[in-house]
Design an enzyme around this catalytic site. Structure first.
Site, short mmCIF file in Angstrom:
data_model
loop_
_atom_site.label_atom_id
_atom_site.label_comp_id
_atom_site.label_asym_id
_atom_site.label_seq_id
_atom_site.Cartn_x
_atom_site.Cartn_y
_atom_site.Cartn_z
N CYS A 79 0.84 -1.20 0.00
CA CYS A 79 0.00 0.00 0.00
C CYS A 79 0.86 1.24 0.00
O CYS A 79 1.91 1.27 0.62
CB CYS A 79 -0.83 0.05 1.27
SG CYS A 79 -2.09 -1.17 1.25
N ILE B 133 4.78 -13.87 -4.28
CA ILE B 133 4.79 -12.44 -4.48
C ILE B 133 3.37 -11.88 -4.59
O ILE B 133 2.45 -12.61 -4.92
CB ILE B 133 5.59 -12.06 -5.78
CG1 ILE B 133 4.97 -12.73 -6.99
CG2 ILE B 133 7.03 -12.42 -5.64
CD1 ILE B 133 5.60 -12.35 -8.33
N GLY C 139 -1.29 -14.25 -12.40
CA GLY C 139 -1.51 -15.34 -13.34
C GLY C 139 -0.22 -15.96 -13.84
O GLY C 139 0.88 -15.52 -13.48
C1 LIG Z 1 -8.43 -9.69 -8.25
C2 LIG Z 1 -7.28 -9.75 -7.30
C3 LIG Z 1 -7.37 -9.13 -6.07
C4 LIG Z 1 -6.30 -9.17 -5.17
N1 LIG Z 1 -6.42 -8.57 -3.95
C5 LIG Z 1 -5.41 -8.66 -3.05
C6 LIG Z 1 -5.55 -8.12 -1.75
O1 LIG Z 1 -6.58 -7.56 -1.39
N2 LIG Z 1 -4.50 -8.21 -0.90
C7 LIG Z 1 -3.33 -8.85 -1.25
O2 LIG Z 1 -2.42 -8.91 -0.42
N3 LIG Z 1 -3.19 -9.40 -2.46
C8 LIG Z 1 -4.20 -9.32 -3.38
N4 LIG Z 1 -4.06 -9.90 -4.61
C9 LIG Z 1 -2.80 -10.57 -4.96
C10 LIG Z 1 -2.89 -12.09 -4.80
O3 LIG Z 1 -3.10 -12.43 -3.45
C11 LIG Z 1 -1.60 -12.77 -5.32
O4 LIG Z 1 -0.51 -12.31 -4.56
C12 LIG Z 1 -1.34 -12.47 -6.77
O5 LIG Z 1 -2.54 -12.42 -7.50
C13 LIG Z 1 -0.42 -13.50 -7.42
O6 LIG Z 1 -0.95 -14.78 -7.37
P1 LIG Z 1 -1.79 -15.45 -8.58
O7 LIG Z 1 -0.99 -15.29 -9.82
O8 LIG Z 1 -2.00 -16.86 -8.16
O9 LIG Z 1 -3.08 -14.70 -8.67
C14 LIG Z 1 -5.12 -9.86 -5.52
C15 LIG Z 1 -5.05 -10.49 -6.77
C16 LIG Z 1 -6.10 -10.45 -7.65
C17 LIG Z 1 -5.96 -11.13 -8.99
#
Ligand SMILES: Cc1cc2nc3c(=O)[nH]c(=O)nc-3n(C[C@H](O)[C@H](O)[C@H](O)COP(=O)(O)O)c2cc1C
Ligand SMILES: Cc1cc2nc3c(=O)[nH]c(=O)nc-3n(C[C@H](O)[C@H](O)[C@H](O)COP(=O)(O)OP(=O)(O)OC[C@H]3O[C@@H](n4cnc5c(N)ncnc54)[C@H](O)[C@@H]3O)c2cc1C
Ligand SMILES: Cc1cc2nc3c(=O)[nH]c(=O)nc-3n(C[C@H](O)[C@H](O)[C@H](O)COP(=O)(O)OP(=O)(O)OC[C@H]3O[C@@H](n4cnc5c(N)ncnc54)[C@H](O)[C@@H]3O)c2cc1C
Ligand SMILES: Cc1cc2nc3c(=O)[nH]c(=O)nc-3n(C[C@H](O)[C@H](O)[C@H](O)COP(=O)(O)O)c2cc1C
Ligand code: FES
Ligand code: FES
Lengths: 305, 271, 305, 271
Positions: free
Chosen positions: A131, A192, A218
C-alpha cells in the site's frame, strides 16, 4: 503410502500446504458453494482495512497474455463489518485462517493488529505492504527495508498472533526486504504480490483499467515469482509461502522445490474453483510416486550440479 | 450454483456470427431463473485466461441453451466446440429479472445479442415453462408481452419467430431500415410506444447506449425498468470485486448483485 | 494518404519506428535470408563486449506461459571480430545501425565506445546496463542511479555517437534510473530488458536453465513494459524505445500510446521473422484509418478522463 | 532457406503416438539435404510460444514429410492439423549428414523417433533420389547400408519395411525383446556388429544416452561417426545462440552448426 502433507510455518500449523491467496477468495462464502473449505490448508482473507474502502473505479480487470491485470484497489467493508459479518462464517471451518491487513499509515496497521489480537480463531495476520504510505508521500511501504522493518516490528509489539509479511515483487532486491521483515520478527513471508502493469485499448486509446495501472497476476508472472522465492530462500531462514501464477500441482511443486514451504493460489480460483483441491491432491500424488513420506522433505530440494 | 462438466449436444451457426449452443446441464437447468448467467471455461489453455459469462437463453428439461455472438478469442473458441465435447460451467449465477406484482403489460427491449436472456424471460412470463421460481413467481395470469428487437440490419434480428410462437407481440427496429422501424430500438420505444401507453415493467438487455436511453426514459415516464448489465468478470461469483458498476450507495457487483439491476440502482453517468 | 513514419530520437533518424531488439537478431546475417533489412527502422546488434565472451552453459532457453526464459549470457565474439566480420555486413543496409555494448567494468564500456567512435556508419550505441558490475561486487549497473549516471556520463565524454541507455526492469523505480541517464546526457532510452525469472523441471528437480536463472521476455512481460514506458514518459523528456513482448502492430501501438517514440522487437522474431515488417505495415495502416498523417503525433496520445 | 506457408496434404497417425505429416513445400524440397530440419509454427497462439524443429523425413517432388512423435503441447497441436490447413515453416535449416569419400559399408543407427532423418539419408545414399546435393554427392556407387532400428517395444519400430524397400539391410533391437535383439540398439551395435567388421561411416539419431554410447564406440573402434543432436531452439537460424552444445573449441549451435555433428566435435561429458 499416504504422505504426510502437514507443515508448520513457524507457529502456524497447516494441515496441507495449499492456501487461498488474499483478494481472490473474498471471505470464503462464495467459494464455499463450490468446494469444501475444510479441505484447504488455509484461507487468507481479502485485505481488511480499518475503515471501509471503496476501491478503484471500473473497469477493474483486463486480460493480458497468460495474465490478469486487476485494479480492485483493496475494496473492503472495513474492520468492523469484517468482524461482525465475515469472520463468523470463516471461523466455522477446520482450516487455518489468515487475516490480511493493510493501511496507509503505520498506525492503521497497529490498530488493526490490536483489535484482531483479541479475536479467537485467527491463526495469523498477513501484512500487505504493497500500500502507498501516506506519510512518506505515497511511497509503497514494501519497497523500503527500513519502512518494512519498522512496520513489522511495531505490529509484532502489539500482537502475539503469528505474522506473515507479504512482499511486493516491484523492487530491486526482494531478499533485502525479506531480511528486514525477518529481523523485525515476522513468522513467515508470502511472495509475491502482483507486478505493476498496464494495458491500453488502441481503438479508444484509453487504458483498459479505470485506474490506468493495475497488478499483474496469473501464469505470466510465475517464472518471476519462482525466482524471487529461490532468491529469498537463499537469504532468509523463514518459511515462505509461494504465490504467483500457480494453476496446477506441477506449478506448485516448482515453488516448493525453489524453497516454498506452502503455496497460495490466486487467479486460478477464478478459472477453476477446484484448483486448490487439485493442487493438494497433485502434491500428494507426486510425493507418493517419488516415495517421499513427508511433504516437508521436498522443500527447497533443487538438484544443482 | 454448481460447477458442472456439461456435454455439448449441438452448436449451430444461426446467422452471421451468431451461434446457439445446447448443453446438457440438469442441475443448472433445475435452478435457472431468467436473467441469470453461466460462467464458461471456453478453453483448456491460458488464452483466454478467464471464463466467459453468458446469459441463459433457454432451458428445456435438462438442456441449457446459450445464444452468443463471436466477438473475440473466447467466443471464437466456443464456436468451435463440437457435439460430444465437454464444457466446464459455473451456474446459474447472479440475480435475474424480478417481477413480484401482477401486471398487465410488459415491454422487453433487446439490442443485438441482448435478446439472449429475454427469450427465457418471455417464456416464464407467459407461463410456457412449468418451472416458475418458488420464491418469486414471475406472473400468474397471462399478461401482454411486447418484445422490441433492435439491430443494425435485418439479418441480425434474432428469435423474432420464437417470441411470436410464445404469444408475444414482436416489433422490429433496424438501423438501416431493412426491417421494421428505421433507427435505434430505444428511439422506437421512445417515439412510438411510451408516449401512448405506460407498461407495468420494462426489461432490457443490449448495448450500453441503449440501456442509458432506457434509464432516461424510465425517469421521464416513471417506469420500473430492469436492465441486464455487462462488465468484464473474474470469478463470476462475487469474490473478486472485479466486475463492479457504480450505484448511488457504492459499487455493485454485476456477477452477484446483478447482472439484472433496477435502473435506479445504477449511477448511469459513471458507466 | 500515406502517413509519414519517419521519426527522430534526438540525433538518431529512423525511417520508421520499428527496430530489431538486441540479442534476438544476431548481427543481421541470419535474418537477411528471410526479410529485406532495408525495410527496418533500425537494427540493434547483439551485445558486443571488449573481449570474446563464451556465455552460459546450456540449456539456455525455456518456455513459460506466453514467455521465454533465456540465459545466453552475452555470448559474443568480442569487439575485434565484430568489427572485422560482423560490422561490414551490417553497413551495407539503409537502416539505422545501433551497436549494443556491455562490460563488467566502466573501463570496458569506455574502451568499447572509444573504439566504435572511430567507425563509420554507426548511428548510435545502446548501453546495456544489465551486466553485473565486477567492481561493486556483482551488483547490476542498471539498478543504481548513481552508477548509471557515472557510466553514461563517462561514455558521453569519450564519444560523440548518440547514446541510447537500455534500462533493466528489475528495479523499484525505473523512472529514477531513467532520470539519471537523462542527466548524464543519453540521447534516448530503451526499455525494457528482460525480467529475471526461473523455471524448474519437477521430474528431474533441476532448473530448466543451465544457469539456474534467466531473463524473461515475450508477451507475458508486455503489461509490465508498457507500464514502465508510461511511468518513464511522465518523468523524462527523452525519446523512448519500447521493448517487451511486442508480437503485433496493436502491441506496438500500445507502447506508442504509452509514450514510446519507437519500438524494438525481440522474441517475436523467433516466432515470425516477418514480424517487424508486419508491425511497420500495421502502424501505417492504423495511422491511415485514423487519419493521422504523422507518426510522431501518436506518441503518448493516451485518452485519460 | 525459406519461410513458406505450406498446405497440409495429409496427417496420419501411424501407430501409438507417432504421426506422419505431408506438406506441400516446393522450395524447401528443392534444397533439402538429409539431416536438415524445418522449424514449424504449430499454433497461431502463444502456447507454445516458440516454433518446433523437425527433421526432414522425406521429400517426394514438392512434398515434404515429417515423422513425429507426440510428446507435449506443440506436437499435440501438430497432430491436430487437418488436410487443407496451412503451416508456417522455416527451412531447410542446418547442416545435414556429410559423406564425401567413397565407402562400402555404412551403418545407420536409429533410436525411437530418431529414425526420422535417417530414411531421407538412406534414400540419398542408395541413390534412390535423383536430387543429390551438387556440392557433396553423398555416394556414387551402391554401398551396403545396414540400418539398425531400436525402440522399447515392437510397435515403436518405424519404417522397417521402407528401408528394406530401398535395398538396405534392416536389423531390429527392442528393449523388451518383442522383435529382434533384446536390448538397446547401441548394445546391439557394440556386441554383434562392430567387433566383426568396421563400417566406413556411422550415422545416428536418437536419445542422448544412445548417442553417447555411439561416441564411445566410435573412439574405441576409431569410427568416423555423425550424429544428429537436439536442443531446445529459439530462432532456429543461428541468431539467438539459444541452442548451443559444448565442443572442445567452445559452443556450437545445433540449429546452424548442426544438428548433425561429427562425434569428435562434441564434448560428450558436458551434454
Ligand atoms: C483480483 C485480485 C485481487 C487481489 N487482492 C489482493 C488483496 O486484497 N490483498 C493482497 O495482499 N493481495 C491481493 N491480490 C494478490 C494475490 O493475493 C496474489 O498475490 C497475486 O494475485 C499473485 O498470485 P496469482 O498469480 O495466483 O493470482 C489480488 C489479486 C487479484 C488477482
Ligand atoms: C452477465 C453477462 C451475460 C452475457 N451474456 C451474453 C450472451 O448471452 N451472449 C453473448 O454473445 N454475449 C454475452 N455476454 C458478453 C460475453 O461475455 C462477451 O462477448 C465475451 O466474454 C467476449 O469474449 P471474447 O473472448 O470472445 O472477446 P474478447 O476478446 O474478450 O473481447 C472482444 C470485445 O468484446 C469486449 N468484451 C469482452 N467481454 C466483455 C464483457 N464481459 N462485457 C463487455 N464487453 C466485453 C471486449 O472489450 C472487446 O472489445 C454477456 C456478458 C455478461 C457480463
Ligand atoms: C533438429 C531437431 C530435429 C528434430 N526432429 C524431430 C523429428 O523429426 N520428429 C520428432 O518427433 N521430433 C523431432 N525433434 C524433437 C521435437 O522438436 C520435439 O519433440 C518437440 O519440439 C517437442 O515439442 P512439444 O511442444 O510437443 O513438447 P514440449 O512440451 O516442449 O516438451 C515435451 C518434452 O519433450 C522435451 N523436449 C521438447 N523439445 C525438445 C527438444 N528440442 N529437444 C529435446 N527435448 C525436447 C521437453 O523437455 C519435455 O520433456 C527434433 C528436435 C530437433 C532439435
Ligand atoms: C535470446 C535473447 C537474447 C538477448 N540478448 C540480449 C543482449 O545481448 N543484449 C541486450 O541488451 N538485450 C538482450 N535481450 C533482451 C531483448 O533485447 C529485449 O529487451 C527483451 O527480450 C524484451 O523484448 P521481447 O519481449 O520483444 O523479446 C535478449 C533477449 C533474448 C530473448
Ligand atoms: S467477477 Fe468476481 S466479483 Fe464479480
Ligand atoms: S536456435 Fe537460435 S541460434 Fe540456434
Amino acid at each position: 503410502m499416504n504422505p504426510n502433507l502437514k507443515i508448520k510455518l513457524g507457529r502456524i500449523s497447516l494441515k496441507n500446504p495449499v492456501l487461498a491467496a488474499s483478494g481472490t477468495f473474498g471471505y470464503g462464502e462464495d467459494y464455499s458453494r463450490f468446494i469444501d473449505l475444510n479441505q484447504l490448508g488455509g484461507i487468507i482473507t481479502k485485505t481488511v482495512t480499518l475503515e471501509p474502502k471503496e476501491g478503484n473505479r471500473p473497469p477493474r480487470l483486463a486480460e493480458t497474455p497468460s495474465g490478469l491485470l486487476n485494479s480492485i484497489g483493496l475494496e473492503n467493508p472495513g474492520l468492523k463489518v469484517f468482524l461482525r459479518e465475515k469472520l463468523p462464517f470463516l471461523q466455522q471451518f477446520n482450516t487455518a485462517l489468515v487475516v490480511n491487513i493493510a493501511g496507509e499509515k503505520e498506525e492503521e496497521y497497529l490498530r488493526l493488529a490490536e483489535r484482531l489480537d483479541r479475536v479467537k480463531g485467527i491463526d495469523a495476520l498477513e501484512i500487505n505492504i504493497s500500500c502507498p504510505n501516506v506519510k512518506t508521500g505515497g511511497l509503497i511501504f514494501g519497497t523500503k527495508p527500513r519502512l518494512v522493518f519498522s512496520l513489522v516490528k511495531r505490529i509484532r509489539e502489539v500482537t502475539d498472533i503469528p505474522l506473515i509479511t507479504k512482499l511486493t515483487p516491484n523492487v530491486t532486491d526482494i531478499a533485502e526486504i525479506a531480511q528486514a521483515a525477518e529481523e523485525a520478527g515476522t513468522e513467515a513471508l508470502s511472495l509475491i504480490n502482483t507486478l505493476v502493469g498496464m494495458a491500453i485499448d488502441v481503438e479508444t486509446r484509453k487504458p483498459k483499467l479505470g485506474n490506468v495501472t493495475g497488478g499483474l497476476s496469473g501464469p505470466a508472472i510465475r517464472p518471476i515469482a519462482i525466482r524471487m522465492v529461490r532468491q529469498t530462500f537463499q537469504k532468509v531462514n523463514l518459511p515462505l509461502i509461494g504465490v504467483g501464477g500457480i494453476m496446477t500441482a506441477e506449478d506448485a511443486l516448482e515453488f516448493i522445490l525453489a524453497g516454498a514451504s506452502a503455496v497460495a493460489i490466486g487467479t486460478a480460483n477464478f478459472i477453476d474453483p477446484k484448483t486448490m483441491i487439485k493442487v493438494r491432491d497433485g502434491i500428494r500424488e507426486y510425493l507418493r510416486q517419488n516415495n517421499i513420506g513427508e511433504f516437508k522433505d521436498l522443500i527447497g530440494w533443487l538438484n544443482l550440479d | 450454483m454448481y460447477q458442472v462438466i456439461a456435454e455439448v449436444l449441438s452448436n449451430k451457426n444461426i446467422t452471421l456470427n451468431y451461434f446457439k449452443i445446447t448443453l446438457n446441464a440438469p442441475e443448472i437447468c433445475q435452478d435457472a431463473q431468467p436473467g441469470q448467467f453461466v460462467h464458461v471455461k471456453v478453453t483448456a489453455g491460458y488464452a483466454p485466461l478467464l471464463r466467459r459469462p453468458f446469459s441463459i437463453h433457454d432451458t428445456r428439461d435438462e438442456n441449457l441453451e446459450i445464444l452468443y455472438q463471436v466477438v473475440g478469442e473466447g467466443t471464437a473458441f466456443l464456436s468451435q466446440k463440437e457435439k460430444g465435447e465437454k464444457l466446464d460451467l459455473l451456474g446459474p449465477l447472479g440475480q435475474g429479472f424480478e417481477s413480484k406484482e401482477n401486471f398487465r403489460k410488459v415491454i422487453l427491449v433487446a439490442g443485438g445479442i441482448g435478446v439472449a436472456p429475454l427469450y427465457f424471460l418471455a417464456k416464464r412470463l407467459l407461463n410456457h415453462d412449468s418451472k416458475i421460481s418458488d420464491q418469486a413467481p414471475l406472473k400468474s395470469c397471462h399478461p401482454k408481452i411486447i418484445v422490441l428487437l433492435g439491430a443494425g440490419i435485418r439479418k441480425q434480428i434474432l428469435c423474432a419467430q420464437d417470441f411470436k410462437n410464445l404469444g408475444a407481440t414482436v416489433k422490429i427496429a433496424t438501423e438501416d431500415g431493412s426491417w421494421g422501424y428505421k433507427g435505434l430500438v430505444s428511439d422506437f420505444l421512445a417515439e412510438t410506444l411510451l408516449p401512448y401507453s405506460k407498461p407495468d415493467l420494462v426489461f432490457a438487455c443490449g448495448p450500453l447506449p441503449m440501456l442509458k436511453k432506457i434509464a432516461q426514459l424510465s425517469r421521464k415516464y416513471r417506469l420500473s425498468s430492469q436492465v441486464s448489465l455487462e462488465q468484464r468478470m473474474g470469478c463470476g461469483i462475487g469474490a473478486c470485486l472485479g466486475c463492479v458498476v457504480t450505484s448511488p450507495e457504492g459499487y455493485l457487483r454485476v456477477c452477484k448483485d446483478g447482472p439484472v439491476f433496477r435502473v435506479n440502482q445504477i449511477l448511469w453517468e459513471r458507466l
